[in-house]
Enzyme design. Structure first.
Site, PDB file in Angstrom:
ATOM      1  N   SER A 153       0.885  -1.102   0.056  1.00  0.00           N
ATOM      2  CA  SER A 153       0.003   0.041   0.091  1.00  0.00           C
ATOM      3  C   SER A 153       1.060   1.232   0.088  1.00  0.00           C
ATOM      4  O   SER A 153       1.383   1.372  -0.867  1.00  0.00           O
ATOM      5  CB  SER A 153      -0.973  -0.003   1.170  1.00  0.00           C
ATOM      6  OG  SER A 153      -1.943   0.914   0.991  1.00  0.00           O
ATOM      7  N   ASP A 250      -9.803  -3.959  -5.498  1.00  0.00           N
ATOM      8  CA  ASP A 250      -8.916  -2.899  -4.526  1.00  0.00           C
ATOM      9  C   ASP A 250      -9.130  -1.871  -5.553  1.00  0.00           C
ATOM     10  O   ASP A 250      -9.125  -1.929  -6.862  1.00  0.00           O
ATOM     11  CB  ASP A 250      -7.718  -3.430  -4.699  1.00  0.00           C
ATOM     12  CG  ASP A 250      -6.687  -2.508  -3.840  1.00  0.00           C
ATOM     13  OD1 ASP A 250      -7.123  -1.359  -3.424  1.00  0.00           O
ATOM     14  OD2 ASP A 250      -5.598  -2.763  -3.839  1.00  0.00           O
ATOM     15  N   HIS A 280      -8.168  -4.932  -0.777  1.00  0.00           N
ATOM     16  CA  HIS A 280      -7.188  -4.099  -0.466  1.00  0.00           C
ATOM     17  C   HIS A 280      -6.571  -4.739   1.046  1.00  0.00           C
ATOM     18  O   HIS A 280      -7.614  -5.061   1.829  1.00  0.00           O
ATOM     19  CB  HIS A 280      -7.297  -2.801  -0.437  1.00  0.00           C
ATOM     20  CG  HIS A 280      -6.155  -2.051  -0.239  1.00  0.00           C
ATOM     21  ND1 HIS A 280      -5.095  -1.607  -0.974  1.00  0.00           N
ATOM     22  CD2 HIS A 280      -5.673  -1.522   1.066  1.00  0.00           C
ATOM     23  CE1 HIS A 280      -4.177  -1.036  -0.640  1.00  0.00           C
ATOM     24  NE2 HIS A 280      -4.872  -0.866   0.736  1.00  0.00           N
TER      25      HIS A 280
END
Length: 309
Positions: A153, A250, A280
């Site tokens: 991320s 995501d 995600h």
């Protein structure tokens, strides 16, 4: 592919309500939210906590060593959390697993979080820590010719940026990069369809991503800076080979896959894998999802290949 049913209970959580609790409580909640997914603490050779002095702050790092003698290949890990959340502890299992499976030292960086530390502070902080690792390789018992970097991320964003800076500044040479579920185009300048298709209902929403970016950036115009949005860099030639992992549900899926395509077109060796039916943040859900375990095994495989070239 339909959403993995193992995620249905998690997605019943009132995430918007959680985000209204304030930064300090949100960070505490986020850190504890991974406890049920991380698995048992794995034994490694040793674990050492240190502090690296950078121009931004005194940065805590944690070094996980394998049981074998060194000097070891090394994998620098940068945690996720939207530049606002996260810490070393949340990814302790991941780092231990990589240490054992890739037979390398793993060095986890506890960089300063926004809004206290806004862009570009975390970029420069992580870059300086990486440079310190190369410059002090002998002292910390790692091989400076075999150092890779990776993150999830926000950590994937910083990984991509540092890899570009290492090429441009020429102060050290990274052998491999691992980019997992990364935000690479902070405000969606490239119009990724996944930000529309997955805008709501899958934990990280498009609206919430904007909230993270408002905390990270001093001015939203900074999102066009390649040091913030590495996908927007003009030149991707000469970068380290990469493993890029995305997931179907995501909002960040398309920018990761776009980055993989651009790297490949620029002559960079890329391993791209999308996990269908997954959301995600899945990489840290090791006890819940077989896909998470598979992704971790893939990372270890690619690191072994890079370190043994």
């Amino acid at each position: 592919m339909p959403l993995n049913p193992k995620l249905e209970k998690l997605l019943e959580t009132d995430f918007e309500g959680i985000y209204s609790m304030g930064i300090d409580k949100l960070r505490e909640y986020y850190a504890k939210s991974w406890d049920d997914y991380k698995g048992e603490i794995l034994e490694v050779g040793s674990v050492v906590n240190r502090v690296v002095k950078t121009s931004k702050r005194d940065t805590p790092i944690r070094i996980y060593y394998p049981k074998a003698e060194g000097p070891h290949p090394a994998f620098i890990w940068i945690h996720g959390g939207g530049f606002v959340l996260g810490n070393i502890e949340a990814y302790d299992y991941i780092c231990r697993k990589i240490t054992n499976c890739a037979n390398c030292a793993v060095i986890s960086i506890d960089y300063g979080l926004a809004p206290e530390h806004k862009f570009p502070e975390p970029v420069e902080e992580c870059y300086q820590v990486t440079k310190w690792i190369f410059n002090n390789a002998k002292e910390i018992n790692v091989n400076p010719d075999k150092i890779a970097i990776g993150g999830e991320s926000a950590g994937g964003n910083l990984t991509a940026v540092i890899s570009q800076l290492s090429r441009d500044r020429g102060e050290f040479s990274i052998v491999y990069q691992v980019i997992i579920s990364a935000v690479l185009d902070l405000l969606g300048e490239t119009k990724p369809k996944s930000r529309v298709e997955n805008a709501e209902g899958y934990r990280l929403t498009t609206k919430r991503n904007g909230w993270f970016m408002q905390l990270y950036l001093r001015d939203l115009k900074e999102a066009k800076n390649p040091l913030a949005s590495p996908l927007l860099a003009d030149n991707l030639e000469g970068l380290p080979a990469a493993c890029i992992i995305t997931s179907e549900y995501d909002i960040l899926r398309d920018e990761g896959e776009h980055y993989a395509k651009r790297l490949s077109e620029s002559g960079v060796e890329v391993c791209l894998k999308r996990y269908d039916g997954i959301i995600h943040g899945f990489f840290n859900m090791q006890t819940l999802l077989e896909d998470a375990r598979d992704a971790l095994a893939l990372v270890c495989t690619k690191l072994n290949e890079a370190f043994n070239k």
